[in-house]
Design a protein around this motif. Structure first.
Motif, PDB file in Angstrom:
ATOM      1  N   PHE A  34      -6.646  18.699  -8.927  1.00 28.76           N
ATOM      2  CA  PHE A  34      -7.033  17.290  -8.947  1.00 28.76           C
ATOM      3  C   PHE A  34      -6.485  16.575 -10.176  1.00 28.76           C
ATOM      4  O   PHE A  34      -5.835  15.527 -10.066  1.00 28.76           O
ATOM      5  N   TYR A  35      -6.716  17.137 -11.357  1.00 28.61           N
ATOM      6  CA  TYR A  35      -6.276  16.463 -12.575  1.00 28.61           C
ATOM      7  C   TYR A  35      -4.772  16.586 -12.792  1.00 28.61           C
ATOM      8  O   TYR A  35      -4.162  15.719 -13.428  1.00 28.61           O
ATOM      9  N   GLY A  36      -4.165  17.641 -12.266  1.00 31.76           N
ATOM     10  CA  GLY A  36      -2.714  17.740 -12.340  1.00 31.76           C
ATOM     11  C   GLY A  36      -2.048  16.611 -11.570  1.00 31.76           C
ATOM     12  O   GLY A  36      -1.113  15.958 -12.054  1.00 31.76           O
ATOM     13  N   MET A  37      -2.555  16.352 -10.372  1.00 31.47           N
ATOM     14  CA  MET A  37      -2.025  15.256  -9.559  1.00 31.47           C
ATOM     15  C   MET A  37      -2.272  13.909 -10.217  1.00 31.47           C
ATOM     16  O   MET A  37      -1.386  13.054 -10.279  1.00 31.47           O
ATOM     17  N   ARG A  38      -3.465  13.733 -10.770  1.00 25.46           N
ATOM     18  CA  ARG A  38      -3.814  12.449 -11.387  1.00 25.46           C
ATOM     19  C   ARG A  38      -3.005  12.170 -12.650  1.00 25.46           C
ATOM     20  O   ARG A  38      -2.765  11.016 -12.993  1.00 25.46           O
ATOM     21  N   SER A  39      -2.592  13.232 -13.363  1.00 28.62           N
ATOM     22  CA  SER A  39      -1.890  13.031 -14.633  1.00 28.62           C
ATOM     23  C   SER A  39      -0.551  12.323 -14.464  1.00 28.62           C
ATOM     24  O   SER A  39      -0.040  11.723 -15.411  1.00 28.62           O
ATOM     25  N   ILE A  40       0.028  12.389 -13.277  1.00 30.71           N
ATOM     26  CA  ILE A  40       1.332  11.748 -13.047  1.00 30.71           C
ATOM     27  C   ILE A  40       1.271  10.642 -12.005  1.00 30.71           C
ATOM     28  O   ILE A  40       2.286   9.988 -11.732  1.00 30.71           O
ATOM     29  N   LEU A  41       0.107  10.428 -11.406  1.00 30.60           N
ATOM     30  CA  LEU A  41       0.013   9.530 -10.252  1.00 30.60           C
ATOM     31  C   LEU A  41       0.500   8.123 -10.570  1.00 30.60           C
ATOM     32  O   LEU A  41       1.343   7.568  -9.860  1.00 30.60           O
ATOM     33  N   VAL A  42      -0.031   7.514 -11.633  1.00 33.40           N
ATOM     34  CA  VAL A  42       0.283   6.111 -11.888  1.00 33.40           C
ATOM     35  C   VAL A  42       1.743   5.919 -12.287  1.00 33.40           C
ATOM     36  O   VAL A  42       2.395   4.960 -11.833  1.00 33.40           O
ATOM     37  N   THR A  43       2.287   6.820 -13.099  1.00 36.22           N
ATOM     38  CA  THR A  43       3.694   6.698 -13.492  1.00 36.22           C
ATOM     39  C   THR A  43       4.613   6.935 -12.295  1.00 36.22           C
ATOM     40  O   THR A  43       5.652   6.272 -12.156  1.00 36.22           O
ATOM     41  N   PHE A  44       4.230   7.858 -11.414  1.00 42.17           N
ATOM     42  CA  PHE A  44       5.028   8.121 -10.214  1.00 42.17           C
ATOM     43  C   PHE A  44       5.041   6.903  -9.298  1.00 42.17           C
ATOM     44  O   PHE A  44       6.095   6.518  -8.771  1.00 42.17           O
ATOM     45  N   LEU A  45       3.899   6.284  -9.082  1.00 40.76           N
ATOM     46  CA  LEU A  45       3.825   5.131  -8.179  1.00 40.76           C
ATOM     47  C   LEU A  45       4.729   3.994  -8.662  1.00 40.76           C
ATOM     48  O   LEU A  45       5.409   3.335  -7.860  1.00 40.76           O
ATOM     49  N   VAL A  46       4.732   3.762  -9.971  1.00 42.31           N
ATOM     50  CA  VAL A  46       5.594   2.709 -10.518  1.00 42.31           C
ATOM     51  C   VAL A  46       7.061   3.067 -10.330  1.00 42.31           C
ATOM     52  O   VAL A  46       7.853   2.259  -9.828  1.00 42.31           O
ATOM     53  N   GLY A  54      13.353  -0.292 -12.273  1.00 41.98           N
ATOM     54  CA  GLY A  54      12.988  -0.532 -13.667  1.00 41.98           C
ATOM     55  C   GLY A  54      13.174  -1.970 -14.096  1.00 41.98           C
ATOM     56  O   GLY A  54      13.400  -2.249 -15.284  1.00 41.98           O
ATOM     57  N   ASP A  55      13.078  -2.914 -13.163  1.00 50.62           N
ATOM     58  CA  ASP A  55      13.249  -4.334 -13.454  1.00 50.62           C
ATOM     59  C   ASP A  55      12.100  -4.826 -14.352  1.00 50.62           C
ATOM     60  O   ASP A  55      10.933  -4.773 -13.965  1.00 50.62           O
ATOM     61  N   LYS A  56      12.432  -5.299 -15.554  1.00 52.05           N
ATOM     62  CA  LYS A  56      11.405  -5.735 -16.503  1.00 52.05           C
ATOM     63  C   LYS A  56      10.591  -6.912 -15.968  1.00 52.05           C
ATOM     64  O   LYS A  56       9.419  -7.069 -16.310  1.00 52.05           O
ATOM     65  N   ALA A  57      11.224  -7.734 -15.121  1.00 53.71           N
ATOM     66  CA  ALA A  57      10.515  -8.881 -14.556  1.00 53.71           C
ATOM     67  C   ALA A  57       9.397  -8.450 -13.611  1.00 53.71           C
ATOM     68  O   ALA A  57       8.448  -9.201 -13.375  1.00 53.71           O
ATOM     69  N   LEU A  58       9.510  -7.240 -13.076  1.00 52.38           N
ATOM     70  CA  LEU A  58       8.511  -6.737 -12.131  1.00 52.38           C
ATOM     71  C   LEU A  58       7.475  -5.828 -12.788  1.00 52.38           C
ATOM     72  O   LEU A  58       6.561  -5.342 -12.112  1.00 52.38           O
ATOM     73  N   THR A  59       7.616  -5.582 -14.084  1.00 54.75           N
ATOM     74  CA  THR A  59       6.778  -4.586 -14.757  1.00 54.75           C
ATOM     75  C   THR A  59       5.286  -4.859 -14.595  1.00 54.75           C
ATOM     76  O   THR A  59       4.516  -3.974 -14.195  1.00 54.75           O
TER      77      THR A  59
END
Length: 496
Positions: A34-46, A54-59
């Motif tokens: 559970f925590y392994g998946m969560r540790s990368i979830l938000v960065t992966f989604l972006v 990596g468009d700065k206007a969309l950050t």
């Protein structure tokens, strides 16, 4: 003449249930997944779905979208323990529910690994993981207690110690490993390894099937929190002068259970203030991770220097908790009690909220530096983690203790489920804020950069002010003290 000697059989030494290793092994592997998946979830989604170029206007919008998805995921995961507990108690029993929902859990992890480039398949995987994690959450720790009887109750606290150690060990190792795997081997392996560990968790649990004590389901218990509350609300017209709203249910339901429901609502008044804490705590696994990626991640310990990965920084939360829990229990609380400032649960909660706000003040100042082109050291965020971890000891652990001591025996499981619902509601609030930013609403322009964190500082501050006015007026009923007083009366009567 012979003397007959009366032989007194030696008292058997209590033994650990044979099922314990399977339960602890299962929990360590499940928490790793559970925590392994969560540790990368938000960065992966972006990086994969919401701003792959990596468009700065969309950050801002992309990060808000990822934060929204993450908090909705947590909301679902913490809403379902209440449902899972009822299903297990009424229909399936704990063993069957844990086993079957674990299979759903495994399939969810499989979807995350297979659909790393398909947003619909990936979101489906997140839903299944949330169902799995939430569905079994209320049953797993209760299943530990089911394994003990009168002959070995003295060992229960030790086993719970190992149980919670396995939780922290699983989460700490996965938070260190999985971001590294994601960086060097890609998303499929990073999500696949937690899936393998969840499969291992299910296998370990299944292998112990012949050794578990299984408490059978008891059928639908009509004298429960939901039924009694619903009946009272739908029969408000029958309320008499001087009665509370719930008293109208006493003619239809067990009066003792109705009094228990009243106790639940008294505790929920305290839980309302914990809502502010949970609205921000899970941001350390989402918003704070995205912030860490923009900081100087070089760590210099004097004798060695190395770089950390943004998703790994949350590991310090576990480390700080392991340090702070004994410090607070054996140092800080006794010190203040000794000098006359008794550390009551409500006072601990109030100080915890203040520290929570302070941690976000630090995060807001870090973000202001980033907004002006700076690259602050990750040590500043580690400082914020230290403050937030201290707040967690004061709010989370105190809240669970308060729920246990201020609810009757028949309602303790209900209170655990409601505590998880508070976590879910807090995440739902944060998800709603990020949803507004994502959809170019009012908050997009007003909560850019550091203003986002200052908003939550203000959010917590409102709860702190309310707490200062309301806490002294809250009615408290400590059922543990009542039981001790009853035992004391019985003891004194026996002496007479």
């Amino acid at each position: 003449m012979t003397n007959d000697t009366l032989t007194v059989p030696a008292e058997k030494k209590p033994r650990y249930p044979k099922s314990v290793p399977y339960i602890i092994g299962n929990e360590a592997a499940e928490r790793f997944s559970f925590y392994g998946m969560r540790s990368i979830l938000v960065t992966f989604l972006v990086a994969q779905f919401y701003n792959p170029t990596g468009d700065k206007a969309l950050t801002t919008v992309a990060e808000a979208h990822a934060n929204e998805s993450t908090h909705f995921f947590v909301t679902l995961a913490y809403t379902l323990p209440f449902v899972g507990g009822l299903v297990a108690d009424w229909f399936t029993g704990k063993y069957k529910l844990i086993l079957y929902i674990s299979m759903v859990y495994c399939f969810g992890h499989l979807c995350l690994a297979l659909f790393d480039s398909n947003i619909n398949g990936f979101i489906a995987g997140l839903v299944l993981v949330a169902i799995g994690a939430g569905g079994i959450k209320s049953c797993v720790s209760a299943n530990v207690g089911d394994q003990f009887d009168a002959t070995n109750q003295d060992l229960l606290s030790k086993v719970y110690g190992w149980f919670y150690f396995s939780i922290n060990a699983g989460s700490m190792f996965s938070t260190m490993l999985i971001p590294w795997v994601y960086k060097y081997y890609g998303a499929q392996w990073a999500f696949g390894i937690p899936g393998i560990l969840m499969g291992l968790a299910t296998l370990i649990f299944f292998l112990g099937r012949k050794k578990y004590v299984r408490v059978p389901p008891k059928g639908v218990n009509r004298n429960n929190f939901v039924f009694i509350s619903f009946y009272a609300l739908t029969h408000m017209s029958q309320k008499k002068a001087g009665q509370s709203l719930l008293d109208v249910a006493k003619g239809e339901y067990d009066p003792e259970k109705v009094e228990g429901v009243k106790a639940v609502y008294r505790v929920m008044a305290v839980f309302f203030f914990a809502l502010a804490f949970w609205a921000v705590w899970d941001q350390c696994l989402s918003e704070w991770v995205l912030q860490a990626a923009k900081m100087n991640l070089s760590v210099n310990l004097g004798f060695t220097k190395f770089d950390v990965i943004a998703g790994q920084v949350n590991t310090v939360n576990t480390i700080f908790l392991l340090i702070f829990i004994p410090i607070f229990n054996y140092g800080i609380y006794p010190f203040f009690d000794k000098i006359g400032l008794k550390t009551t649960p409500l006072r601990r909660l109030g100080v915890g909220l203040i520290l929570t706000a302070l941690s976000f003040v630090i995060i807001a100042m870090i973000q202001a530096n980033i907004d002006h082109g700076g690259s602050p050291s990750i040590w500043w965020q580690i400082l914020a983690y230290a403050v937030l971890s201290a707040a967690e000891v004061l709010v989370s652990i105190t809240g669970l203790q308060y729920a246990y001591t201020h609810s009757p025996a028949s309602m303790k499981s209900t209170m655990s489920g409601i505590w998880f619902l508070v976590v879910a509601l807090g995440n739902l609030i944060t998800a709603a804020v990020n949803n507004n930013i994502k959809n170019h609403g009012y908050f997009e322009a007003h909560l850019a950069g550091a203003n986002y964190y200052w908003f939550f500082v203000g959010f917590i501050a409102v709860f702190i002010v309310l707490f200062m006015f309301i806490a002294p007026r809250l009615k408290e009923h400590n059922y543990i003290d009542d039981a001790e007083n009853e035992n004391k009366v019985v003891s004194e009567t026996e002496k007479l």
